[in-house]
Scaffold this active site. Structure first.
Site, PDB file in Angstrom:
ATOM      1  N   HIS A 116      -2.492   6.309   4.839  1.00 45.14           N
ATOM      2  CA  HIS A 116      -1.047   6.434   5.016  1.00 45.14           C
ATOM      3  C   HIS A 116      -0.600   7.801   4.498  1.00 45.14           C
ATOM      4  CE1 HIS A 116      -0.993   2.331   6.053  1.00 45.14           C
ATOM      5  NE2 HIS A 116      -0.415   1.779   5.002  1.00 45.14           N
ATOM      6  N   CYS A 145       0.817  -1.229   0.000  1.00 40.58           N
ATOM      7  CA  CYS A 145       0.000   0.000   0.000  1.00 40.58           C
ATOM      8  C   CYS A 145       0.848   1.276   0.000  1.00 40.58           C
ATOM      9  CB  CYS A 145      -0.943   0.010   1.200  1.00 40.58           C
ATOM     10  SG  CYS A 145      -0.246  -0.657   2.713  1.00 40.58           S
TER      11      CYS A 145
HETATM   12  N1  NAP Z   1      -4.519  -3.711   5.292  1.00 38.09           N
HETATM   13  C1  NAP Z   1      -3.884  -3.110   4.285  1.00 38.09           C
HETATM   14  O1  NAP Z   1      -3.832  -1.865   4.169  1.00 38.09           O
HETATM   15  C2  NAP Z   1      -3.213  -3.931   3.257  1.00 38.09           C
HETATM   16  C3  NAP Z   1      -2.744  -3.294   2.125  1.00 38.09           C
HETATM   17  C4  NAP Z   1      -2.140  -4.046   1.125  1.00 38.09           C
HETATM   18  C5  NAP Z   1      -2.028  -5.393   1.273  1.00 38.09           C
HETATM   19  N2  NAP Z   1      -2.486  -6.020   2.400  1.00 38.09           N
HETATM   20  C6  NAP Z   1      -2.336  -7.468   2.473  1.00 38.09           C
HETATM   21  O2  NAP Z   1      -3.606  -8.096   2.349  1.00 38.09           O
HETATM   22  C7  NAP Z   1      -3.651  -9.282   3.141  1.00 38.09           C
HETATM   23  C8  NAP Z   1      -4.816  -9.222   4.118  1.00 38.09           C
HETATM   24  O3  NAP Z   1      -4.676  -8.099   4.941  1.00 38.09           O
HETATM   25  P1  NAP Z   1      -5.892  -7.582   5.868  1.00 38.09           P
HETATM   26  O4  NAP Z   1      -5.400  -6.294   6.403  1.00 38.09           O
HETATM   27  O5  NAP Z   1      -7.186  -7.625   5.166  1.00 38.09           O
HETATM   28  O6  NAP Z   1      -5.905  -8.725   7.038  1.00 38.09           O
HETATM   29  P2  NAP Z   1      -7.090  -9.182   8.004  1.00 38.09           P
HETATM   30  O7  NAP Z   1      -8.038  -8.079   8.280  1.00 38.09           O
HETATM   31  O8  NAP Z   1      -6.422  -9.860   9.158  1.00 38.09           O
HETATM   32  O9  NAP Z   1      -7.895 -10.310   7.144  1.00 38.09           O
HETATM   33  C9  NAP Z   1      -7.329 -11.551   6.814  1.00 38.09           C
HETATM   34  C10 NAP Z   1      -8.290 -12.374   5.968  1.00 38.09           C
HETATM   35  O10 NAP Z   1      -7.657 -13.584   5.591  1.00 38.09           O
HETATM   36  C11 NAP Z   1      -8.459 -14.700   6.005  1.00 38.09           C
HETATM   37  N3  NAP Z   1      -7.623 -15.830   6.355  1.00 38.09           N
HETATM   38  C12 NAP Z   1      -6.707 -15.911   7.339  1.00 38.09           C
HETATM   39  N4  NAP Z   1      -6.139 -17.138   7.352  1.00 38.09           N
HETATM   40  C13 NAP Z   1      -6.711 -17.827   6.327  1.00 38.09           C
HETATM   41  C14 NAP Z   1      -6.562 -19.153   5.836  1.00 38.09           C
HETATM   42  N5  NAP Z   1      -5.699 -20.011   6.381  1.00 38.09           N
HETATM   43  N6  NAP Z   1      -7.325 -19.537   4.785  1.00 38.09           N
HETATM   44  C15 NAP Z   1      -8.205 -18.676   4.230  1.00 38.09           C
HETATM   45  N7  NAP Z   1      -8.407 -17.418   4.658  1.00 38.09           N
HETATM   46  C16 NAP Z   1      -7.659 -17.001   5.696  1.00 38.09           C
HETATM   47  C17 NAP Z   1      -9.234 -14.170   7.196  1.00 38.09           C
HETATM   48  O11 NAP Z   1     -10.364 -14.994   7.425  1.00 38.09           O
HETATM   49  P3  NAP Z   1     -11.041 -15.096   8.907  1.00 38.09           P
HETATM   50  O12 NAP Z   1     -11.876 -13.856   9.071  1.00 38.09           O
HETATM   51  O13 NAP Z   1     -11.858 -16.333   8.794  1.00 38.09           O
HETATM   52  O14 NAP Z   1      -9.925 -15.191   9.897  1.00 38.09           O
HETATM   53  C18 NAP Z   1      -9.571 -12.773   6.691  1.00 38.09           C
HETATM   54  O15 NAP Z   1     -10.639 -12.845   5.771  1.00 38.09           O
HETATM   55  C19 NAP Z   1      -2.278  -9.384   3.804  1.00 38.09           C
HETATM   56  O16 NAP Z   1      -1.473 -10.223   3.003  1.00 38.09           O
HETATM   57  C20 NAP Z   1      -1.776  -7.969   3.787  1.00 38.09           C
HETATM   58  O17 NAP Z   1      -0.367  -7.903   3.780  1.00 38.09           O
HETATM   59  C21 NAP Z   1      -3.088  -5.320   3.389  1.00 38.09           C
END
Ligand code: NAP
Length: 342
Positions: free
Chosen positions: A241, A126
């Site tokens: 950010h 991001c």
């Molecule tokens: N947040 C940001 O600004 C941002 C920006 C760019 C990229 N990212 C990337 O995007 C990804 C997710 O980030 P987030 O911020 O959305 O995290 P988050 O809020 O913690 O959400 C994680 C998601 O992944 C699912 N999950 C976790 N373990 C899993 C598994 N073993 N099998 C299938 N689904 C699973 C979770 O499901 P449950 O609800 O069932 O646990 C939830 O839907 C990360 O790789 C992060 O680096 C994030």
């Protein structure tokens, strides 16, 4: 078109579903996936309810596109499985970004890189994403030799649990109660600034986030020789950010020319009237897809350096919106099918 959204219950995944709805994404069917904990839950998608599924070898069959935001481990294992089953994967995790065969794409910057995809396309970090949207017009006009980047990153960049941690700590401070222990971050984040985003690998005095900013910027801009130094800090902001970016151009570029250039750049809005208190703010960018740029000024210590203040919604342009834009471009260009390798 059948679309899978993997990580649909998370901070990015739920934003992806929201952006798809807003943009009337042309999907005949959308299937949300998450961990087994969430399987069976329903998600409101406006005109219909979607039921969350768990990932299995059977449940992933028959998709044209799969938008992933479920962490690196899930992308490493399930990304290739979706691609082998025929879907094109647009992945938000960091796992695939630096592989040579995986295009790392920002819709306004290098969409042509999608043409060479082999089943997996990576969505950048991001912090990098919002910066390169503003840097691309400068690169095209004046070249870029060096960047010094300092970031002030929101907690939603870490995910939903980090948002809850900031909220609980802030409430405890305001109520003069004992603070719940920090579990997501190494120190208290409420009313504090942490000069650490992600982790330090053994022997490295830059964090993994800082390394990503440096490497991904070069890959997306296609400029291996740009010199970059990044310092990333986490601040107690929910979403948005902010970045201070010092740009050394190859050719002369005045602040006025830069302002004009950015004012007509896709995905950028210039907010730059500091005398009137107008400059980009994290609270103003939440929910927007544009990257806001302001405080455009000459670095008094260098003739060919400009300073910029760049702010973006990390969950939208920094993740979900770009992923959906890439999916739209793949669909429009007829690239939504994994090319078969011989
Ligand atoms: N947040 C940001 O600004 C941002 C920006 C760019 C990229 N990212 C990337 O995007 C990804 C997710 O980030 P987030 O911020 O959305 O995290 P988050 O809020 O913690 O959400 C994680 C998601 O992944 C699912 N999950 C976790 N373990 C899993 C598994 N073993 N099998 C299938 N689904 C699973 C979770 O499901 P449950 O609800 O069932 O646990 C939830 O839907 C990360 O790789 C992060 O680096 C994030």
């Amino acid at each position: 078109m059948r679309v899978a959204v993997v990580g649909a219950t998370g901070a990015v995944g739920s934003t992806i579903l929201g952006v798809m709805r807003e943009r009337s994404f042309p999907a005949d069917e959308i299937v949300p996936f998450a961990s087994e904990r969430s399987a069976g839950r329903t998600i409101d998608y406006g005109d219909r309810d979607l039921t969350v599924q768990a990932l299995t070898d059977e449940s992933i069959r028959g998709f044209d596109l799969a938008l992933f935001s479920a962490g690196s481990g899930t992308s490493e294992i399930w990304g290739p499985k979706f691609a082998d089953a025929g879907a094109v994967v647009v992945d938000n995790s960091s796992y695939w970004r630096m592989f040579d065969h995986v295009p790392l794409v920002v819709a306004e910057v290098n969409p042509e890189a999608l043409d060479a995809h082999q089943g997996i396309v990576a969505n950048p970090n991001c912090t990098t994403m919002q910066m390169v949207v503003a840097l691309k017009p400068i690169l095209d006009r004046a070249g870029i030799e060096r960047l010094v980047v300092s970031t002030y990153q929101a907690v939603s960049g870490t995910g939903q649990r980090a948002v809850e941690e900031l909220h609980a700590q802030a409430a405890a401070v305001v109520e003069a109660q004992e603070l719940p222990p920090a579990s997501i971050y190494p120190h208290q984040i409420a009313f504090n600034v942490l000069p650490q985003v992600e982790r330090f690998k053994d022997g490295d005095d830059y964090t993994t986030e800082e390394r990503k900013v440096m490497a991904e910027t070069r890959k997306i801009l296609g400029q291996d020789d740009i010199r970059i130094s990044a310092t990333c800090a986490r601040v107690p902001v929910y979403t948005g950010h902010s970045e201070s970016v010092n740009v050394e151009t190859r050719d002369d570029l005045s602040p006025e020319e830069c302002r004009e250039l950015l004012a007509s750049a896709p995905g950028v809005v210039v907010v730059d009237d500091p005398a009137d208190g107008l400059y980009p703010l994290a609270i103003d960018v939440e929910g927007r897809d544009d990257v806001l740029v302001g405080r455009i000024r000459r670095d008094p210590s260098h003739d060919r350096c400009l300073n910029l203040w760049i702010v973006g919604d990390n969950l939208r342009k920094g993740a979900a919106t770009n992923a959906v834009q890439l999916a739209e471009i793949l669909h429009e260009r007829g690239l939504v099918r994994v090319p078969q390798t011989v």
